[in-house]
Design an enzyme around this catalytic site. Structure first.
Site, mmCIF file in Angstrom:
data_model
loop_
_atom_site.group_PDB
_atom_site.id
_atom_site.type_symbol
_atom_site.label_atom_id
_atom_site.label_comp_id
_atom_site.label_asym_id
_atom_site.label_seq_id
_atom_site.Cartn_x
_atom_site.Cartn_y
_atom_site.Cartn_z
ATOM 1 N N LYS A 26 0.832 -1.208 0.000
ATOM 2 C CA LYS A 26 0.000 0.000 0.000
ATOM 3 C C LYS A 26 0.874 1.268 0.000
ATOM 4 C CE LYS A 26 -3.933 -2.269 2.254
ATOM 5 N NZ LYS A 26 -5.009 -2.126 3.271
ATOM 6 N N TYR A 66 -12.408 -2.955 -3.817
ATOM 7 C CA TYR A 66 -12.984 -2.956 -2.470
ATOM 8 C C TYR A 66 -14.515 -2.930 -2.497
ATOM 9 C CZ TYR A 66 -8.449 -2.282 -0.097
ATOM 10 O OH TYR A 66 -7.182 -2.446 0.423
ATOM 11 N N ASN A 133 -2.069 -0.061 7.005
ATOM 12 C CA ASN A 133 -1.601 -1.397 7.410
ATOM 13 C C ASN A 133 -0.731 -2.081 6.356
ATOM 14 O OD1 ASN A 133 -3.549 -2.074 5.581
ATOM 15 N ND2 ASN A 133 -4.901 -3.122 7.019
ATOM 16 N N HIS A 136 -2.028 -5.352 1.236
ATOM 17 C CA HIS A 136 -3.285 -6.048 0.946
ATOM 18 C C HIS A 136 -2.972 -7.471 0.506
ATOM 19 C CE1 HIS A 136 -7.124 -7.220 -0.821
ATOM 20 N NE2 HIS A 136 -6.409 -7.690 -1.833
ATOM 21 N N GLU A 147 -9.321 -10.377 -8.218
ATOM 22 C CA GLU A 147 -8.399 -9.256 -8.008
ATOM 23 C C GLU A 147 -7.213 -9.302 -8.975
ATOM 24 O OE1 GLU A 147 -7.471 -9.456 -3.830
ATOM 25 O OE2 GLU A 147 -9.526 -8.962 -3.246
HETATM 26 P P1 DAT Z 1 -8.001 -6.834 5.220
HETATM 27 O O1 DAT Z 1 -7.178 -5.813 4.500
HETATM 28 O O2 DAT Z 1 -7.270 -7.402 6.411
HETATM 29 O O3 DAT Z 1 -8.550 -7.909 4.305
HETATM 30 P P2 DAT Z 1 -10.699 -5.736 5.248
HETATM 31 O O4 DAT Z 1 -10.915 -6.425 3.944
HETATM 32 O O5 DAT Z 1 -11.689 -5.979 6.335
HETATM 33 O O6 DAT Z 1 -9.248 -6.071 5.845
HETATM 34 O O7 DAT Z 1 -10.644 -4.169 5.013
HETATM 35 C C1 DAT Z 1 -9.980 -3.639 3.886
HETATM 36 C C2 DAT Z 1 -9.170 -2.454 4.331
HETATM 37 O O8 DAT Z 1 -10.045 -1.430 4.807
HETATM 38 C C3 DAT Z 1 -8.220 -2.726 5.494
HETATM 39 O O9 DAT Z 1 -6.988 -3.255 5.061
HETATM 40 C C4 DAT Z 1 -8.086 -1.386 6.129
HETATM 41 C C5 DAT Z 1 -9.456 -0.755 5.915
HETATM 42 N N1 DAT Z 1 -10.318 -0.942 7.077
HETATM 43 C C6 DAT Z 1 -10.902 -2.098 7.482
HETATM 44 N N2 DAT Z 1 -11.622 -1.932 8.591
HETATM 45 C C7 DAT Z 1 -11.498 -0.610 8.898
HETATM 46 C C8 DAT Z 1 -12.009 0.212 9.941
HETATM 47 N N3 DAT Z 1 -12.810 -0.268 10.899
HETATM 48 N N4 DAT Z 1 -11.651 1.514 9.944
HETATM 49 C C9 DAT Z 1 -10.857 2.034 8.989
HETATM 50 N N5 DAT Z 1 -10.335 1.310 7.984
HETATM 51 C C10 DAT Z 1 -10.658 0.015 7.944
HETATM 52 MG MG MG Z 2 -9.958 -7.833 2.788
#
Ligand code: DAT
Ligand code: MG
Length: 156
Positions: A26, A66, A133, A136, A147
């Site tokens: 990222k 997303y 974080n 991805h 994807e």
């Molecule tokens: P991951 O990246 O672990 O698959 P995800 O698919 O639930 O997690 O979410 C996609 C991204 O969105 C994640 O990497 C960071 C952001 N995100 C997720 N939950 C969030 C939250 N509660 N507040 C802010 N950003 C969030």
């Molecule tokens: Mg995810």
């Protein structure tokens, strides 16, 4: 003789008998100079990189990527953050690589992601409205196929 750039054609490199996942370093990972460290961990785990590119992702690409998160309060901020600078998109190959990469990445929230993981070792909360974080990784084999087709349309 003029210089000619050669586009590596990933369809000739992907082993159809193996699993693939889409990894994205990222904008925070790229900006902090952690791309090499993240790639090092992927290779040290024993997975193979197939297809790798530096790019700035469009809102359009990211909205599709997303799409499952559309409507959530963090969606707009997530797209703004993910399009805020260069990212490195990688196709990673290996047996059970989808779940293996999820384990290597760690939990979504970098503050509490386990030590030893990419997010746990290298990530933290900052004074930002969005979550940074670093990386991805596709969450299932089906997501990975979708994807990879989205980020590497030249393969298909
Ligand atoms: P991951 O990246 O672990 O698959 P995800 O698919 O639930 O997690 O979410 C996609 C991204 O969105 C994640 O990497 C960071 C952001 N995100 C997720 N939950 C969030 C939250 N509660 N507040 C802010 N950003 C969030
Ligand atoms: Mg995810």
């Amino acid at each position: 003789m003029s210089a000619k750039s050669v586009l590596l054609e990933p369809q000739h490199l992907l082993d159809p008998t193996l699993e693939h996942t889409l990894i994205v370093v990222k904008p925070d990972g790229y900006a902090r100079g952690l791309t090499g460290e993240i790639l090092r961990r992927i290779e040290a785990k024993g997975y193979t990189m197939k297809g790798l590119k530096l790019m700035v992702a469009s809102h359009e690409l990211l909205a599709e990527h997303y799409r499952d998160h559309e409507g959530k309060p963090f969606f707009a901020g997530l797209l703004d953050f993910m399009s805020s600078g260069p990212v490195v998109a990688i196709i990673v190959e290996g047996q059970r690589v989808v779940e293996g990469m999820r384990a290597l990445m760690g939990a979504t929230d970098p503050t509490t992601a386990a030590a030893g993981t990419i997010r746990g070792d290298l990530g933290r909360a900052w004074n930002t409205p969005h979550m940074e974080n670093l990386v991805h990784g596709s969450d299932s084999v089906d997501s990975a196929k979708r994807e990879i087709a989205l980020w590497f349309p030249e393969i298909y």
